[in-house]
Design a protein around this motif. Structure first.
Motif, PDB file in Angstrom:
ATOM      1  N   THR A  38       0.781  -1.204  -0.194  1.00 23.06           N
ATOM      2  CA  THR A  38       0.027   0.117  -0.073  1.00 23.06           C
ATOM      3  C   THR A  38       1.109   1.387   0.241  1.00 23.06           C
ATOM      4  O   THR A  38       2.077   1.164   0.270  1.00 23.06           O
TER       5      THR A  38
ATOM      6  N   GLU B  31       1.592   5.016   1.451  1.00 23.49           N
ATOM      7  CA  GLU B  31       1.376   5.754   2.634  1.00 23.49           C
ATOM      8  C   GLU B  31       1.989   7.157   2.427  1.00 23.49           C
ATOM      9  O   GLU B  31       2.945   7.500   1.911  1.00 23.49           O
ATOM     10  N   ARG B  32       1.142   8.432   2.630  1.00 23.09           N
ATOM     11  CA  ARG B  32       1.593   9.636   2.135  1.00 23.09           C
ATOM     12  C   ARG B  32       1.691  10.643   3.331  1.00 23.09           C
ATOM     13  O   ARG B  32       2.026  11.782   3.078  1.00 23.09           O
ATOM     14  N   GLY B  33       1.115  10.313   4.523  1.00 24.09           N
ATOM     15  CA  GLY B  33       1.388  10.992   5.922  1.00 24.09           C
ATOM     16  C   GLY B  33       2.868  11.560   5.734  1.00 24.09           C
ATOM     17  O   GLY B  33       3.959  10.967   5.860  1.00 24.09           O
TER      18      GLY B  33
ATOM     19  N   ARG C  62       5.201  10.434   8.774  1.00 21.85           N
ATOM     20  CA  ARG C  62       5.753   9.079   8.608  1.00 21.85           C
ATOM     21  C   ARG C  62       6.789   9.141   7.452  1.00 21.85           C
ATOM     22  O   ARG C  62       7.607   8.218   7.741  1.00 21.85           O
TER      23      ARG C  62
ATOM     24  N   ARG D 279       4.342   0.399   1.840  1.00 23.36           N
ATOM     25  CA  ARG D 279       4.297  -0.368   3.202  1.00 23.36           C
ATOM     26  C   ARG D 279       4.142  -1.716   2.422  1.00 23.36           C
ATOM     27  O   ARG D 279       2.943  -2.030   1.888  1.00 23.36           O
TER      28      ARG D 279
END
Length: 168
Positions: free
Chosen positions: A82, A84-86, A89, A127
């Motif tokens: 997947t 993750e764009r935060g 993070r 991820r």
């Protein structure tokens, strides 16, 4: 290798070849550094790169974890991926990967420069959640005398990543 030895192999190494499906042509491969978080493998990349675009299209990827020693050994890990764009993070993962590359954790005073790079390059995190592995013990020839009736290759098979599934 049993399931715990496979996990240990991934924990002890830092480079891999990420394989992912392309829209056209055959599968693509890219050398990456990675870090672990619990039972997941994290890779940093730019949102505009093919790796991120491929994961957005299809979550199935493979990771060929490299031993970096001679003779070469590897462990193939099949994963669901997947994006993750935060931002925090993304920067955390970039800091950890820079530490892996340098051989030492990055000091906090470089974080603003890493943040700027993450913004400029529009970084994301891949991820990867492993679900199976494939390992073939290496057979290597060091000299001509090694080529005899004892030089035998083994057949391998995919095995579940999760030890509970392996014993079920």
């Amino acid at each position: 290798m049993n399931p715990e030895q496979r996990r240990q192999f991934v924990r002890e190494h830092r480079t891999a070849i990420l394989g992912y499906p392309r829209k056209h042509d055959g599968p693509a491969m890219s050398i990456v550094y990675y870090v672990l978080q619990d039972d997941e493998i994290l890779v940093s990349t730019m949102a505009a790169r093919a790796k991120a675009k491929a994961v957005a299209r299809s979550p199935k990827v493979s990771l060929c974890v490299l031993d970096e020693q001679w003779p070469p050994s590897y462990l193939q890990v099949y994963c669901d991926a997947t994006l993750e764009r935060g931002f925090d993070r993304v920067v955390d993962v970039m800091m950890r990967i820079a530490g892996v590359m340098a051989g030492n954790p990055m000091p906090a005073d470089v974080r603003p420069m890493v943040e700027e790079g993450a913004r400029r390059e529009q970084r994301v995190v891949l991820r990867l959640r492993p679900y199976a592995t494939f390992y073939t013990p290496p057979v290597h020839v060091h000299r001509a005398e090694d080529i005899d009736e004892g030089l035998v290759h083994e057949v391998s098979a995919s095995l579940p990543w999760d030890a509970d599934r392996a014993t079920a």
